[in-house]
Design a protein around this motif. Structure first.
Motif, PDB file in Angstrom:
ATOM      1  N   THR A  12       0.970  -1.172  -0.080  1.00  0.00           N
ATOM      2  CA  THR A  12      -0.017  -0.181  -0.135  1.00  0.00           C
ATOM      3  C   THR A  12       0.856   1.297  -0.007  1.00  0.00           C
ATOM      4  O   THR A  12       1.966   1.365   0.745  1.00  0.00           O
ATOM      5  CB  THR A  12      -0.834   0.008   1.345  1.00  0.00           C
ATOM      6  OG1 THR A  12      -1.930  -1.178   1.258  1.00  0.00           O
ATOM      7  CG2 THR A  12      -1.721   1.341   1.452  1.00  0.00           C
ATOM      8  N   GLY A  13       0.426   2.133  -0.995  1.00  0.00           N
ATOM      9  CA  GLY A  13       1.227   3.345  -0.916  1.00  0.00           C
ATOM     10  C   GLY A  13       2.532   3.397  -1.732  1.00  0.00           C
ATOM     11  O   GLY A  13       3.283   4.475  -1.834  1.00  0.00           O
ATOM     12  N   SER A  14       2.784   2.183  -2.499  1.00  0.00           N
ATOM     13  CA  SER A  14       4.089   2.090  -3.105  1.00  0.00           C
ATOM     14  C   SER A  14       3.932   2.747  -4.437  1.00  0.00           C
ATOM     15  O   SER A  14       4.948   2.756  -5.225  1.00  0.00           O
ATOM     16  CB  SER A  14       4.442   0.591  -3.383  1.00  0.00           C
ATOM     17  OG  SER A  14       3.625  -0.125  -3.863  1.00  0.00           O
ATOM     18  N   SER A  48      -0.921   2.751  -8.374  1.00  0.00           N
ATOM     19  CA  SER A  48      -2.038   3.517  -9.141  1.00  0.00           C
ATOM     20  C   SER A  48      -1.318   4.456  -9.788  1.00  0.00           C
ATOM     21  O   SER A  48      -1.859   4.890 -11.154  1.00  0.00           O
ATOM     22  CB  SER A  48      -2.926   3.901  -8.038  1.00  0.00           C
ATOM     23  OG  SER A  48      -3.698   3.035  -7.238  1.00  0.00           O
ATOM     24  N   ARG A 100     -10.962   0.969 -11.029  1.00  0.00           N
ATOM     25  CA  ARG A 100     -10.733   0.410  -9.552  1.00  0.00           C
ATOM     26  C   ARG A 100     -11.675  -0.997  -9.546  1.00  0.00           C
ATOM     27  O   ARG A 100     -12.705  -0.936 -10.366  1.00  0.00           O
ATOM     28  CB  ARG A 100     -11.225   1.003  -8.447  1.00  0.00           C
ATOM     29  CG  ARG A 100     -10.150   2.443  -8.209  1.00  0.00           C
ATOM     30  CD  ARG A 100     -10.768   3.098  -7.035  1.00  0.00           C
ATOM     31  NE  ARG A 100     -10.910   2.642  -5.824  1.00  0.00           N
ATOM     32  CZ  ARG A 100     -11.986   2.329  -5.515  1.00  0.00           C
ATOM     33  NH1 ARG A 100     -13.163   2.556  -5.770  1.00  0.00           N
ATOM     34  NH2 ARG A 100     -11.808   1.724  -4.112  1.00  0.00           N
ATOM     35  N   GLU A 135      -6.497  -1.780  -7.995  1.00  0.00           N
ATOM     36  CA  GLU A 135      -6.816  -2.508  -6.617  1.00  0.00           C
ATOM     37  C   GLU A 135      -7.270  -4.182  -6.903  1.00  0.00           C
ATOM     38  O   GLU A 135      -8.365  -4.570  -6.471  1.00  0.00           O
ATOM     39  CB  GLU A 135      -7.887  -1.735  -6.027  1.00  0.00           C
ATOM     40  CG  GLU A 135      -7.490  -0.371  -5.416  1.00  0.00           C
ATOM     41  CD  GLU A 135      -8.548   0.483  -4.882  1.00  0.00           C
ATOM     42  OE1 GLU A 135      -9.712  -0.130  -4.574  1.00  0.00           O
ATOM     43  OE2 GLU A 135      -8.425   1.692  -4.483  1.00  0.00           O
ATOM     44  N   LEU A 172      -8.179  -7.010  -4.618  1.00  0.00           N
ATOM     45  CA  LEU A 172      -8.458  -6.226  -3.058  1.00  0.00           C
ATOM     46  C   LEU A 172      -9.364  -7.077  -2.300  1.00  0.00           C
ATOM     47  O   LEU A 172      -9.188  -7.347  -0.899  1.00  0.00           O
ATOM     48  CB  LEU A 172      -8.639  -4.745  -3.289  1.00  0.00           C
ATOM     49  CG  LEU A 172      -8.914  -4.027  -1.904  1.00  0.00           C
ATOM     50  CD1 LEU A 172      -7.463  -3.880  -1.166  1.00  0.00           C
ATOM     51  CD2 LEU A 172      -9.259  -2.575  -2.101  1.00  0.00           C
ATOM     52  N   THR A 223      -1.758  -4.049  -7.839  1.00  0.00           N
ATOM     53  CA  THR A 223      -2.242  -5.072  -6.833  1.00  0.00           C
ATOM     54  C   THR A 223      -1.034  -4.977  -5.791  1.00  0.00           C
ATOM     55  O   THR A 223      -0.089  -4.886  -6.003  1.00  0.00           O
ATOM     56  CB  THR A 223      -2.541  -6.315  -7.389  1.00  0.00           C
ATOM     57  OG1 THR A 223      -2.735  -7.441  -6.378  1.00  0.00           O
ATOM     58  CG2 THR A 223      -1.281  -7.153  -7.892  1.00  0.00           C
ATOM     59  N   GLN A 224      -1.927  -5.555  -4.519  1.00  0.00           N
ATOM     60  CA  GLN A 224      -0.899  -5.693  -3.271  1.00  0.00           C
ATOM     61  C   GLN A 224      -0.479  -7.187  -3.326  1.00  0.00           C
ATOM     62  O   GLN A 224       0.702  -7.468  -2.668  1.00  0.00           O
ATOM     63  CB  GLN A 224      -1.449  -5.244  -2.257  1.00  0.00           C
ATOM     64  CG  GLN A 224      -2.145  -3.898  -1.826  1.00  0.00           C
ATOM     65  CD  GLN A 224      -2.611  -3.814  -0.614  1.00  0.00           C
ATOM     66  OE1 GLN A 224      -2.318  -4.415   0.404  1.00  0.00           O
ATOM     67  NE2 GLN A 224      -3.856  -3.051  -0.471  1.00  0.00           N
ATOM     68  N   ASN A 231       6.555   3.701   1.353  1.00  0.00           N
ATOM     69  CA  ASN A 231       5.356   4.295   1.223  1.00  0.00           C
ATOM     70  C   ASN A 231       5.490   5.572   0.728  1.00  0.00           C
ATOM     71  O   ASN A 231       5.965   6.466   1.388  1.00  0.00           O
ATOM     72  CB  ASN A 231       4.700   4.183   2.577  1.00  0.00           C
ATOM     73  CG  ASN A 231       3.028   4.599   2.430  1.00  0.00           C
ATOM     74  OD1 ASN A 231       2.806   5.581   1.593  1.00  0.00           O
ATOM     75  ND2 ASN A 231       2.544   3.972   3.154  1.00  0.00           N
TER      76      ASN A 231
END
Length: 249
Positions: A110-112, A115, A136, A171, A174, A202-203, A239
């Motif tokens: 997240t935050g990397s 998007s 999304r 996402e 998610l 994606t995470q 992040n």
């Protein structure tokens, strides 16, 4: 200023040649005196074409629905902590992967910046006059649910999202897709396979996808249509939202 009469201007507008009319009007007569006719025409057409192209690109970017419409690959912060590969990003910026119908996966914490990277790629595609779209995954699922409540809506939905030359799904996974959503994703990926390119943000690493997709035959089939022709880009754990906030404090 041009010496075109009102009727000629009207005809140009009626023929949707507004850019050409503007280019003619903007010509400096003192600079064009003595210029060969062919050279004058070339200058006017070049100016008109530049305006036309700019307008078309702006329209593609606007309709792409980008989360970050100002995203720019040239402004990506390549901090050592991010471990982003400059060469890979430069290659993606050529959009040659779209011509090869390859997919791209941006995977990281997240935050990397996943998007932002997805939007930057889509915007670059628009600048190359490639029809791109950003969505999304939660919004994609909401649109799918709504489409099923409309006669013929499911087919229209699939035709719409299969038609984008470049589709960015943010996402990705998610939330665990429902059975209906998995069926839709299989059909969508089948329609896009070998014809278009999809960017997934994606995470989750590839090893987690099968379980997130339900671990069944749908998961097998969906992954089979994605992973074999895909460029994988690790965005790391750093992040960027926190970094940006600290930098502006």
């Amino acid at each position: 200023m041009s010496r075109l009469d009102g009727e000629t201007k009207r005809k140009l507008r009626e023929m949707n040649a507004g850019e050409l009319l503007e280019a003619i009007d903007s010509q400096d007569e003192t600079l064009s005196i003595g210029m060969p006719f062919e050279e004058l025409v070339r200058l006017v057409v070049d100016d008109a074409y530049s305006t036309f192209t700019h307008s078309k690109v702006e329209g593609l970017i606007r309709r792409a629905g980008l989360r970050y419409p100002n995203a720019d690959l040239r402004r990506i912060d390549l901090l050592d902590e991010r471990s982003l590969n400059r060469q890979v990003l430069t290659q993606l910026g050529t959009c040659s992967f779209v011509a090869r119908q390859q997919n791209v996966v941006f995977q990281g914490f997240t935050g990397s910046g996943k998007s932002y990277l997805g939007c930057a790629i889509a915007k670059r595609a628009c600048e190359d006059r490639i029809r791109a779209h950003y969505v999304r995954m939660p919004d994609l699922e909401e649109a799918w649910v709504a489409a099923q409540d409309t006669p013929g809506g499911s087919g229209k939905f699939l035709r719409k999202y299969a038609a984008f030359t470049l589709l960015v799904i943010d996402e990705w996974l998610l939330d665990r897709p429902t059975e209906s959503m998995r069926g839709m994703l299989l059909e969508l990926m089948e329609r896009r396979y070998g014809e278009t390119s999809t960017v997934f943000c994606t995470q989750y690493s590839q090893k987690d996808w099968h379980q997130r997709l339900g671990s069944g035959v749908h998961a097998d089939a969906i992954m089979d249509r994605i992973i074999h022709n895909t460029i994988w880009v690790e965005t790391g754990t750093y992040n960027m939202r926190e970094h940006t906030a600290l930098a502006s404090a």
